[in-house]
Design a protein around this motif. Structure first.
Motif, short mmCIF file in Angstrom:
data_model
loop_
_atom_site.label_atom_id
_atom_site.label_comp_id
_atom_site.label_asym_id
_atom_site.label_seq_id
_atom_site.Cartn_x
_atom_site.Cartn_y
_atom_site.Cartn_z
N LEU A 144 0.83 -1.20 0.00
CA LEU A 144 0.00 0.00 0.00
C LEU A 144 0.87 1.25 0.00
O LEU A 144 2.08 1.16 0.27
N PRO A 145 0.30 2.43 -0.29
CA PRO A 145 1.06 3.67 -0.08
C PRO A 145 1.61 3.68 1.35
O PRO A 145 0.84 3.51 2.31
N LEU A 146 2.92 3.84 1.48
CA LEU A 146 3.58 3.57 2.75
C LEU A 146 4.58 4.65 3.11
O LEU A 146 5.38 5.08 2.27
N VAL A 147 4.54 5.07 4.37
CA VAL A 147 5.55 5.95 4.94
C VAL A 147 6.21 5.21 6.09
O VAL A 147 5.51 4.67 6.97
N MET A 148 7.53 5.13 6.08
CA MET A 148 8.26 4.45 7.13
C MET A 148 8.80 5.46 8.15
O MET A 148 9.32 6.51 7.78
N LEU A 149 8.66 5.12 9.42
CA LEU A 149 9.24 5.90 10.51
C LEU A 149 10.52 5.22 10.98
O LEU A 149 10.64 4.01 10.91
N ASP A 150 11.44 6.02 11.53
CA ASP A 150 12.73 5.53 12.04
C ASP A 150 13.32 4.45 11.14
O ASP A 150 13.58 3.32 11.54
N SER A 151 13.52 4.81 9.88
CA SER A 151 13.95 3.84 8.88
C SER A 151 15.05 4.43 8.02
O SER A 151 15.10 5.64 7.78
#
Length: 338
Positions: A144-151
């Motif tokens: 899915l449309p995805l935003v990663m945190l602390d990555s």
């Protein structure tokens, strides 16, 4: 007359206003200009208000092919911090008509492995911590449309990444201890295979390498107070000179270090300094209060949601890590001269 307990429909609004259902849809969808008169639009709005009509957003969204729902995937550990992330994300989401569903990683105490019959069908997008990557894969959230945190931005699964400036936070801790005169440090590192913890170790080692005469030991522990106590106690009783400061990856680890220091009959900060990272409520509950790095969890969540909205709109998300800052308290002091 008592109002019916049945939820009013657009047909009821049309009947009360003396117009067609199509006209109601145009007016309440704010697409009426040039198609119905101002007088008719006012009559429809008044009828909707009188009846207490609310559009069925779920049905509308299914017709449009989206649900305006975002999944926030987080680890079950350090829940206070991620509660702040959720609060920030939900605040921005609400401003844009989105809801946020929180999904803790099944590796901790959480819900069933797949909370939806089909994640792709039920969600518009996902915000996920790299610490919960296994859960993300299990629900196919990476499709899915995805935003990663602390990555790691260079190797992220997501269309965008949002990070706190953890590297600078660790440098601030190291600078603080070096300025106090510490040269022999123990890194009490989180035993979690995640990018955010790898960069903490690298930042600490890199900073100490620029100062002659420093020594750095490392002990690993899961992020629990008991595990941290055991790891710190073993490191402090190992053969050789004892470190004068313990740098902890997390405030919970610091709480375990406090217990280890006291079990050994030592005092903080007289015999050994201790630092944390997060600035949880725990930091000021400890005695002495903990020197730590404050991470703005709510801003982190806000920026994550703003980035996902940008991805969904085809815009470029905001760049730049979120600043963090050291909060010096009573757990750090110059080392005792031997």
């Amino acid at each position: 007359m008592a109002r019916s307990s049945t939820r009013p429909t657009s047909r009821d609004v049309a009947s009360a206003a003396g117009v067609s259902q199509a006209a109601v849809s145009l007016v309440l969808g704010d697409k009426w200009r040039g198609r119905v008169s101002e007088t008719t639009a006012q009559r429809v709005r008044q009828a909707a208000t009188d009846l207490g009509y609310r559009p069925n957003l779920a049905a509308r969204n299914l017709r449009l092919g989206h649900t305006r729902t975002v999944l926030l995937v987080v680890p079950a550990l350090t829940t206070e911090f991620f509660a702040g992330v959720y609060t920030g994300a939900a605040r921005v989401a609400a401003q844009h008509g989105f809801g946020v569903v929180l999904y803790p990683s099944p590796e901790g105490v959480g819900p069933a492995r797949d909370p939806f019959a089909s994640a792709q069908a039920a969600l518009d997008g996902v915000i996920a911590s790299s610490m919960a990557a296994d859960a993300l894969t299990a629900i196919s959230g990476d499709q899915l449309p995805l935003v990663m945190l602390d990555s790691d931005p260079a190797g992220s699964l997501g269309a965008a990444t949002v990070n706190l400036d953890i590297t600078d936070g660790v440098r601030q801790v190291a600078d603080h201890l070096l300025e106090l005169g510490h040269r022999h440090l123990l890194h009490l590192a989180a035993d979690v295979p995640s990018w955010t913890f790898r960069i903490r170790a690298r930042a600490l080692a890199d900073r100490l390498a620029t100062t002659p005469g420093t020594r750095l030991g490392t002990a690993h522990a899961p992020i629990t107070i008991d595990a941290a106590r055991a790891a710190a106690e073993a490191a402090l009783t190992a053969p050789g000179p004892r470190p004068t400061a313990i740098v902890c990856d997390d405030d919970k680890l610091a709480a375990g270090a406090y217990k280890a220091v006291r079990r050994l009959g030592l005092r903080i900060p007289d015999d050994i300094s201790v630092t944390g990272l997060d600035d949880l409520a725990l930091a000021t509950a400890l005695d002495p209060e903990l020197t730590t790095v404050r991470l703005d969890a709510e801003l982190f969540g806000e920026r994550g949601m703003q980035a996902l909205l940008a991805v969904l709109d085809g815009r470029e998300p905001e760049h730049g890590d979120i600043p963090v800052h050291l909060v010096p308290r009573a757990s750090t002091a110059p080392p005792r001269l031997s």
